[in-house]
Scaffold this motif. Structure first.
Motif, PDB file in Angstrom:
ATOM      1  N   ALA A  18     -33.798 -27.184   5.817  1.00 46.04           N
ATOM      2  CA  ALA A  18     -33.490 -27.200   4.386  1.00 46.04           C
ATOM      3  C   ALA A  18     -33.950 -28.499   3.732  1.00 46.04           C
ATOM      4  O   ALA A  18     -34.536 -28.502   2.638  1.00 46.04           O
ATOM      5  N   ARG A  19     -33.684 -29.631   4.437  1.00 50.47           N
ATOM      6  CA  ARG A  19     -34.080 -30.930   3.901  1.00 50.47           C
ATOM      7  C   ARG A  19     -35.607 -31.025   3.787  1.00 50.47           C
ATOM      8  O   ARG A  19     -36.139 -31.494   2.771  1.00 50.47           O
ATOM      9  N   ALA A  20     -36.327 -30.542   4.824  1.00 52.13           N
ATOM     10  CA  ALA A  20     -37.792 -30.622   4.821  1.00 52.13           C
ATOM     11  C   ALA A  20     -38.409 -29.732   3.754  1.00 52.13           C
ATOM     12  O   ALA A  20     -39.441 -30.079   3.146  1.00 52.13           O
ATOM     13  N   ALA A  21     -37.781 -28.585   3.511  1.00 52.36           N
ATOM     14  CA  ALA A  21     -38.332 -27.643   2.531  1.00 52.36           C
ATOM     15  C   ALA A  21     -37.810 -27.912   1.121  1.00 52.36           C
ATOM     16  O   ALA A  21     -38.286 -27.294   0.158  1.00 52.36           O
ATOM     17  N   VAL A  28     -32.334 -21.201   3.506  1.00 54.71           N
ATOM     18  CA  VAL A  28     -32.935 -21.126   4.843  1.00 54.71           C
ATOM     19  C   VAL A  28     -32.409 -19.893   5.587  1.00 54.71           C
ATOM     20  O   VAL A  28     -33.158 -19.150   6.215  1.00 54.71           O
ATOM     21  N   SER A  29     -31.102 -19.689   5.496  1.00 53.54           N
ATOM     22  CA  SER A  29     -30.492 -18.539   6.176  1.00 53.54           C
ATOM     23  C   SER A  29     -31.050 -17.229   5.644  1.00 53.54           C
ATOM     24  O   SER A  29     -31.345 -16.305   6.413  1.00 53.54           O
ATOM     25  N   LEU A  30     -31.206 -17.121   4.326  1.00 55.06           N
ATOM     26  CA  LEU A  30     -31.751 -15.906   3.732  1.00 55.06           C
ATOM     27  C   LEU A  30     -33.184 -15.644   4.192  1.00 55.06           C
ATOM     28  O   LEU A  30     -33.546 -14.521   4.557  1.00 55.06           O
ATOM     29  N   VAL A  31     -33.998 -16.700   4.186  1.00 60.17           N
ATOM     30  CA  VAL A  31     -35.411 -16.532   4.531  1.00 60.17           C
ATOM     31  C   VAL A  31     -35.581 -16.174   6.003  1.00 60.17           C
ATOM     32  O   VAL A  31     -36.273 -15.215   6.350  1.00 60.17           O
ATOM     33  N   LEU A  32     -34.953 -16.946   6.878  1.00 63.50           N
ATOM     34  CA  LEU A  32     -35.131 -16.707   8.313  1.00 63.50           C
ATOM     35  C   LEU A  32     -34.393 -15.459   8.781  1.00 63.50           C
ATOM     36  O   LEU A  32     -34.705 -14.914   9.840  1.00 63.50           O
ATOM     37  N   GLY A  33     -33.415 -15.001   8.002  1.00 65.07           N
ATOM     38  CA  GLY A  33     -32.728 -13.752   8.317  1.00 65.07           C
ATOM     39  C   GLY A  33     -33.368 -12.542   7.676  1.00 65.07           C
ATOM     40  O   GLY A  33     -32.843 -11.433   7.735  1.00 65.07           O
ATOM     41  N   GLU A  42     -41.463 -16.042  -3.333  1.00 62.32           N
ATOM     42  CA  GLU A  42     -42.394 -16.012  -2.209  1.00 62.32           C
ATOM     43  C   GLU A  42     -42.815 -17.421  -1.819  1.00 62.32           C
ATOM     44  O   GLU A  42     -42.932 -17.754  -0.635  1.00 62.32           O
ATOM     45  N   ARG A  43     -43.027 -18.275  -2.826  1.00 65.24           N
ATOM     46  CA  ARG A  43     -43.449 -19.654  -2.560  1.00 65.24           C
ATOM     47  C   ARG A  43     -42.378 -20.414  -1.780  1.00 65.24           C
ATOM     48  O   ARG A  43     -42.693 -21.149  -0.825  1.00 65.24           O
ATOM     49  N   THR A  44     -41.123 -20.238  -2.169  1.00 63.49           N
ATOM     50  CA  THR A  44     -40.033 -20.915  -1.469  1.00 63.49           C
ATOM     51  C   THR A  44     -39.898 -20.400  -0.040  1.00 63.49           C
ATOM     52  O   THR A  44     -39.680 -21.183   0.902  1.00 63.49           O
ATOM     53  N   ALA A  45     -40.032 -19.074   0.122  1.00 64.51           N
ATOM     54  CA  ALA A  45     -39.944 -18.488   1.462  1.00 64.51           C
ATOM     55  C   ALA A  45     -41.032 -19.051   2.365  1.00 64.51           C
ATOM     56  O   ALA A  45     -40.791 -19.384   3.540  1.00 64.51           O
ATOM     57  N   ASP A  46     -42.250 -19.191   1.823  1.00 65.34           N
ATOM     58  CA  ASP A  46     -43.351 -19.762   2.600  1.00 65.34           C
ATOM     59  C   ASP A  46     -43.043 -21.199   3.001  1.00 65.34           C
ATOM     60  O   ASP A  46     -43.329 -21.636   4.126  1.00 65.34           O
ATOM     61  N   ALA A  47     -42.440 -21.959   2.073  1.00 70.68           N
ATOM     62  CA  ALA A  47     -42.107 -23.363   2.353  1.00 70.68           C
ATOM     63  C   ALA A  47     -41.063 -23.474   3.461  1.00 70.68           C
ATOM     64  O   ALA A  47     -41.152 -24.344   4.341  1.00 70.68           O
ATOM     65  N   VAL A  48     -40.083 -22.580   3.435  1.00 71.15           N
ATOM     66  CA  VAL A  48     -39.041 -22.590   4.467  1.00 71.15           C
ATOM     67  C   VAL A  48     -39.637 -22.252   5.831  1.00 71.15           C
ATOM     68  O   VAL A  48     -39.368 -22.925   6.838  1.00 71.15           O
ATOM     69  N   ARG A  49     -40.472 -21.209   5.873  1.00 74.49           N
ATOM     70  CA  ARG A  49     -41.077 -20.812   7.145  1.00 74.49           C
ATOM     71  C   ARG A  49     -41.979 -21.916   7.692  1.00 74.49           C
ATOM     72  O   ARG A  49     -42.002 -22.173   8.902  1.00 74.49           O
ATOM     73  N   ALA A  51     -41.695 -25.168   7.138  1.00 71.87           N
ATOM     74  CA  ALA A  51     -40.845 -26.266   7.601  1.00 71.87           C
ATOM     75  C   ALA A  51     -40.237 -25.945   8.965  1.00 71.87           C
ATOM     76  O   ALA A  51     -40.178 -26.803   9.861  1.00 71.87           O
ATOM     77  N   ALA A  52     -39.772 -24.701   9.126  1.00 66.96           N
ATOM     78  CA  ALA A  52     -39.186 -24.291  10.407  1.00 66.96           C
ATOM     79  C   ALA A  52     -40.229 -24.366  11.516  1.00 66.96           C
ATOM     80  O   ALA A  52     -39.943 -24.822  12.636  1.00 66.96           O
ATOM     81  N   ARG A  53     -41.450 -23.935  11.204  1.00 75.01           N
ATOM     82  CA  ARG A  53     -42.530 -23.956  12.198  1.00 75.01           C
ATOM     83  C   ARG A  53     -42.891 -25.384  12.569  1.00 75.01           C
ATOM     84  O   ARG A  53     -43.049 -25.718  13.750  1.00 75.01           O
ATOM     85  N   ASP A  54     -43.004 -26.252  11.582  1.00 75.91           N
ATOM     86  CA  ASP A  54     -43.385 -27.637  11.838  1.00 75.91           C
ATOM     87  C   ASP A  54     -42.325 -28.378  12.655  1.00 75.91           C
ATOM     88  O   ASP A  54     -42.645 -29.226  13.499  1.00 75.91           O
ATOM     89  N   LEU A  55     -41.071 -28.069  12.407  1.00 67.73           N
ATOM     90  CA  LEU A  55     -39.974 -28.740  13.116  1.00 67.73           C
ATOM     91  C   LEU A  55     -39.683 -28.117  14.486  1.00 67.73           C
ATOM     92  O   LEU A  55     -38.944 -28.684  15.289  1.00 67.73           O
ATOM     93  N   GLY A  56     -40.265 -26.917  14.729  1.00 69.41           N
ATOM     94  CA  GLY A  56     -39.963 -26.207  15.974  1.00 69.41           C
ATOM     95  C   GLY A  56     -38.564 -25.639  15.986  1.00 69.41           C
ATOM     96  O   GLY A  56     -37.910 -25.510  17.034  1.00 69.41           O
ATOM     97  N   TYR A  57     -38.088 -25.250  14.791  1.00 67.19           N
ATOM     98  CA  TYR A  57     -36.717 -24.751  14.669  1.00 67.19           C
ATOM     99  C   TYR A  57     -36.615 -23.310  15.160  1.00 67.19           C
ATOM    100  O   TYR A  57     -37.432 -22.456  14.820  1.00 67.19           O
ATOM    101  N   ARG A  58     -35.563 -23.063  15.959  1.00 69.04           N
ATOM    102  CA  ARG A  58     -35.245 -21.700  16.390  1.00 69.04           C
ATOM    103  C   ARG A  58     -33.772 -21.448  16.116  1.00 69.04           C
ATOM    104  O   ARG A  58     -32.927 -22.280  16.462  1.00 69.04           O
ATOM    105  N   PRO A  59     -33.461 -20.314  15.502  1.00 66.19           N
ATOM    106  CA  PRO A  59     -32.049 -20.034  15.186  1.00 66.19           C
ATOM    107  C   PRO A  59     -31.204 -19.971  16.450  1.00 66.19           C
ATOM    108  O   PRO A  59     -31.681 -19.568  17.513  1.00 66.19           O
ATOM    109  N   ASN A  60     -29.962 -20.393  16.355  1.00 63.80           N
ATOM    110  CA  ASN A  60     -29.004 -20.287  17.444  1.00 63.80           C
ATOM    111  C   ASN A  60     -28.451 -18.861  17.440  1.00 63.80           C
ATOM    112  O   ASN A  60     -27.535 -18.528  16.691  1.00 63.80           O
ATOM    113  N   ILE A  61     -29.031 -18.032  18.316  1.00 69.70           N
ATOM    114  CA  ILE A  61     -28.666 -16.606  18.309  1.00 69.70           C
ATOM    115  C   ILE A  61     -27.205 -16.410  18.700  1.00 69.70           C
ATOM    116  O   ILE A  61     -26.507 -15.555  18.153  1.00 69.70           O
TER     117      ILE A  61
END
Length: 339
Positions: A18-21, A28-33, A42-49, A51-61
């Motif tokens: 969230a901070r990076a995007a 973040v929860s809405l986009v990744l969910g 769409e632009r915000t969703a792209d930014a969130v994705r 940021a998650a990719r750059d940080l190597g973020y994976r949701p805690n399932i």
């Protein structure tokens, strides 16, 4: 030279994304969910994705499942862990569960008589559903009446409290056994029945009694272990009156006890006494002579039961199912001895 240990990498969180995007954690929860359309651009969703990719973020399932009230875990309740049949049921259930990202916890209810105690402080919080195999009538009070979906295996299809039933065609199996022995000329029978008050054994007894109407039929009961089966068979085979020429057992373990009793009495199998079992586990071919028995598709049984539970969890209503069984004729059954 001693090299100082590197600090463990800190796993990025949704807050970091969230901070990076430059957005909120809710976004973040809405986009990744995958729930962002119509609520986030769409632009915000792209930014969130990104940021998650750059940080190597994976949701805690695991955490997500707990929030949703789903742990993707099923409980398989069986009468005992010492019976090979239930090991195969577990294997089939676990393989089917794994195909859908579920795990299976195995829990024995002693002798299937119960009542089985809730193995968790709150089963509803730890489980998504329960699969129960070959249980006695009152063994599942801890789970009936809760909100946990319950699928019953090898149980009365008219019974209340279960979301679905999957059974083995044990009635057909017993008809095949009795037909086989009648064709061999047997007219004096001993039914070595399980002492567990269970629907599956009640069905076997009823079918056997009907099929052998007009013959001499005795019934003895034993718990599912060799020692008790040996004692019950010995008493029945030495009782006053003509000795049975064939013993029909509710389980291969009971048949092993009959073998022991016959040997002690000097009776040959099958020349003096034919013996049949039920299950067709490894024991059936370890006995000498090898045992005529009914083969139950245990792994398929467990898999079909788990498939029914998963269907219930997805909102479906599976139809009751009866899996076919097979009579396996081996050397323990032969023509009735001449009178």
């Amino acid at each position: 030279m001693h090299t100082p240990e590197q600090p463990a990498a800190i796993r990025p969180t949704s807050r970091d994304v969230a901070r990076a995007a430059g957005v909120s954690q809710a976004t973040v929860s809405l986009v990744l969910g995958q729930k962002w359309r119509g609520r986030v651009s769409e632009r915000t969703a792209d930014a969130v994705r990104a940021a998650a990719r750059d940080l190597g973020y994976r949701p805690n399932i695991a955490a997500r499942n707990l929030r949703l009230g789903r742990t993707r875990t099923a409980l398989l309740v069986v009468p005992a862990l010492t019976n090979e049949f239930f090991a195969h049921v577990y294997t089939g259930a676990a393989v089917e569960a794994a195909r859908h990202g579920f795990g299976v916890v195995l829990y024995p209810s002693p002798d299937g008589v119960g009542p089985a105690k809730d193995p968790f402080a709150s089963a509803q919080a730890a489980l998504d559903g329960v699969l129960a195999s070959s249980m006695a009538t009152d063994a599942l009070r801890a789970f009936q009446g809760t909100e946990l979906p319950l699928v019953m295996l090898d149980s009365d299809p008219a019974g209340a409290g279960a979301a679905a039933h999957v059974n083995l065609d044990v009635a057909d199996g017993m008809r095949r056994v009795t037909g086989h022995l009648l064709e061999l000329g047997h007219r004096r029978f001993l039914h070595l029945a399980s002492a567990v008050p269970s629907w599956t054994f009640d069905v076997r007894a009823a079918v056997l009694a009907d099929a052998l109407r007009g013959t001499e039929l005795r019934t003895a009961r034993a718990r599912l272990n060799v020692a008790d089966a040996w004692e019950a068979a010995h008493l029945a085979l030495t009782a006053p009156g003509p000795r049975p020429t064939a013993v029909i057992c509710d389980d291969d373990i009971l048949a092993a006890g009959v073998y022991k009793a016959a040997r002690r009495l000097g009776l040959r199998i099958p020349e003096d006494l034919s013996v049949t079992g039920f299950d067709d586990m490894a024991l059936a071919t370890a006995l000498e002579p090898e045992l005529t028995t009914v083969r139950l598709p245990a792994e398929e049984f467990g898999g079909r039961g788990m498939a029914a539970l998963l269907a219930v969890l997805s909102g479906g209503r599976p139809e009751p199912a009866d899996l076919p069984v097979e009579l396996v004729v081996r050397a323990s059954s032969g023509p009735a001895p001449a009178v």
